[in-house]
Design a protein around this motif. Structure first.
Motif, PDB file in Angstrom:
ATOM      1  N   PRO A  91       0.799  -1.233   0.000  1.00  0.00           N
ATOM      2  CA  PRO A  91       0.000   0.000   0.000  1.00  0.00           C
ATOM      3  C   PRO A  91       0.830   1.280   0.000  1.00  0.00           C
ATOM      4  CG  PRO A  91      -0.903  -1.580   1.565  1.00  0.00           C
ATOM      5  CD  PRO A  91       0.403  -2.143   1.073  1.00  0.00           C
ATOM      6  N   GLU A  92       1.910   1.338   0.743  1.00  0.00           N
ATOM      7  CA  GLU A  92       2.741   2.549   0.764  1.00  0.00           C
ATOM      8  C   GLU A  92       3.368   2.801  -0.603  1.00  0.00           C
ATOM      9  OE1 GLU A  92       3.076   4.808   3.255  1.00  0.00           O
ATOM     10  OE2 GLU A  92       1.559   3.630   4.312  1.00  0.00           O
ATOM     11  N   GLY A  93       3.826   1.734  -1.242  1.00  0.00           N
ATOM     12  CA  GLY A  93       4.393   1.860  -2.586  1.00  0.00           C
ATOM     13  C   GLY A  93       3.357   2.335  -3.588  1.00  0.00           C
TER      14      GLY A  93
ATOM     15  N   TYR B  12      -5.055   8.969   0.247  1.00  0.00           N
ATOM     16  CA  TYR B  12      -5.824   7.916  -0.415  1.00  0.00           C
ATOM     17  C   TYR B  12      -6.514   7.081   0.656  1.00  0.00           C
ATOM     18  CZ  TYR B  12      -2.766   9.281  -4.210  1.00  0.00           C
ATOM     19  OH  TYR B  12      -2.091  10.016  -5.147  1.00  0.00           O
ATOM     20  N   ASN B  13      -7.755   6.669   0.376  1.00  0.00           N
ATOM     21  CA  ASN B  13      -8.427   5.819   1.355  1.00  0.00           C
ATOM     22  C   ASN B  13      -8.074   4.353   1.115  1.00  0.00           C
ATOM     23  OD1 ASN B  13     -10.297   4.734  -0.560  1.00  0.00           O
ATOM     24  ND2 ASN B  13     -11.567   6.559  -0.343  1.00  0.00           N
ATOM     25  N   THR B  14      -8.227   3.570   2.144  1.00  0.00           N
ATOM     26  CA  THR B  14      -7.823   2.160   2.094  1.00  0.00           C
ATOM     27  C   THR B  14      -8.524   1.381   0.987  1.00  0.00           C
ATOM     28  OG1 THR B  14      -7.244   2.227   4.428  1.00  0.00           O
ATOM     29  CG2 THR B  14      -7.611   0.045   3.462  1.00  0.00           C
ATOM     30  N   PRO B  15      -9.853   1.503   0.810  1.00  0.00           N
ATOM     31  CA  PRO B  15     -10.483   0.747  -0.284  1.00  0.00           C
ATOM     32  C   PRO B  15      -9.934   1.110  -1.669  1.00  0.00           C
ATOM     33  CG  PRO B  15     -12.154   1.535   1.242  1.00  0.00           C
ATOM     34  CD  PRO B  15     -10.857   2.178   1.636  1.00  0.00           C
ATOM     35  N   ALA B  16      -9.644   2.381  -1.888  1.00  0.00           N
ATOM     36  CA  ALA B  16      -9.104   2.787  -3.192  1.00  0.00           C
ATOM     37  C   ALA B  16      -7.747   2.134  -3.432  1.00  0.00           C
ATOM     38  CB  ALA B  16      -8.985   4.304  -3.267  1.00  0.00           C
ATOM     39  N   ILE B  17      -6.907   2.115  -2.430  1.00  0.00           N
ATOM     40  CA  ILE B  17      -5.573   1.505  -2.571  1.00  0.00           C
ATOM     41  C   ILE B  17      -5.683  -0.005  -2.733  1.00  0.00           C
ATOM     42  CG2 ILE B  17      -3.369   1.091  -1.368  1.00  0.00           C
ATOM     43  CD1 ILE B  17      -3.712   3.896  -2.636  1.00  0.00           C
TER      44      ILE B  17
END
Length: 154
Positions: A107-109, A129-134
């Protein structure tokens, strides 16, 4: 007028920077070509792309990760004589990048790469960015190790 080969990576990156869309060519399992327009991000080492996790392009890339990415800009009709058809030509600047797609899963990448997109299109980075988008986006990259450029008419 002759084509000019672009030999300096810095000049090729300038051409990429001036492009708003790239075209990614891939080959499916039956050997048929498939070419799609993409938004992109980039730095000196990679071209970055993103997509949803399903669909034809993702199926193709899963079986054959090799791609060729085309960038072109500054297209402009020119001529030596306005009344002679064969003296008309198109001025352009173009770059090709080819290699194998590498998927980025962490996720960070992904967020760092998506900020490269935003920097390219908005001039800013540091977006949230929100978690679902990532979680739902596939982010991938192609090394700029194999690239070539050409200009014509400039």
């Amino acid at each position: 007028m002759r084509h000019k080969i672009v030999a300096q990576k810095s000049e090729m990156l300038q051409i990429i920077s001036g492009s708003k869309t790239c075209f990614v060519a891939m080959v499916d399992a039956s050997g048929m070509p498939y070419n799609l327009p993409f938004n992109f991000g980039f730095d000196e080492d990679y071209i970055y792309l993103h997509s949803g996790g399903e669909g034809k392009k993702m199926n193709i890339l899963a079986s054959n990760p090799n791609v060729c990415i085309a960038f072109s800009n500054s297209e402009e009709l020119a001529y030596q004589s306005a009344d002679v058809a064969c003296s008309h030509f198109m001025k352009y600047r173009s770059v090709l990048v080819w290699g194998a797609v590498e998927f980025v899963e962490d996720p960070e990448g992904k967020m760092a790469i998506l900020n490269k997109f935003m920097k390219h299109y908005t001039g800013r980075d540091g977006f949230k960015y929100n978690t679902p988008a990532i979680s739902n986006v596939k982010v991938f990259r192609v090394s700029t190790k194999n690239m070539s450029g050409k200009t014509y008419g400039f």
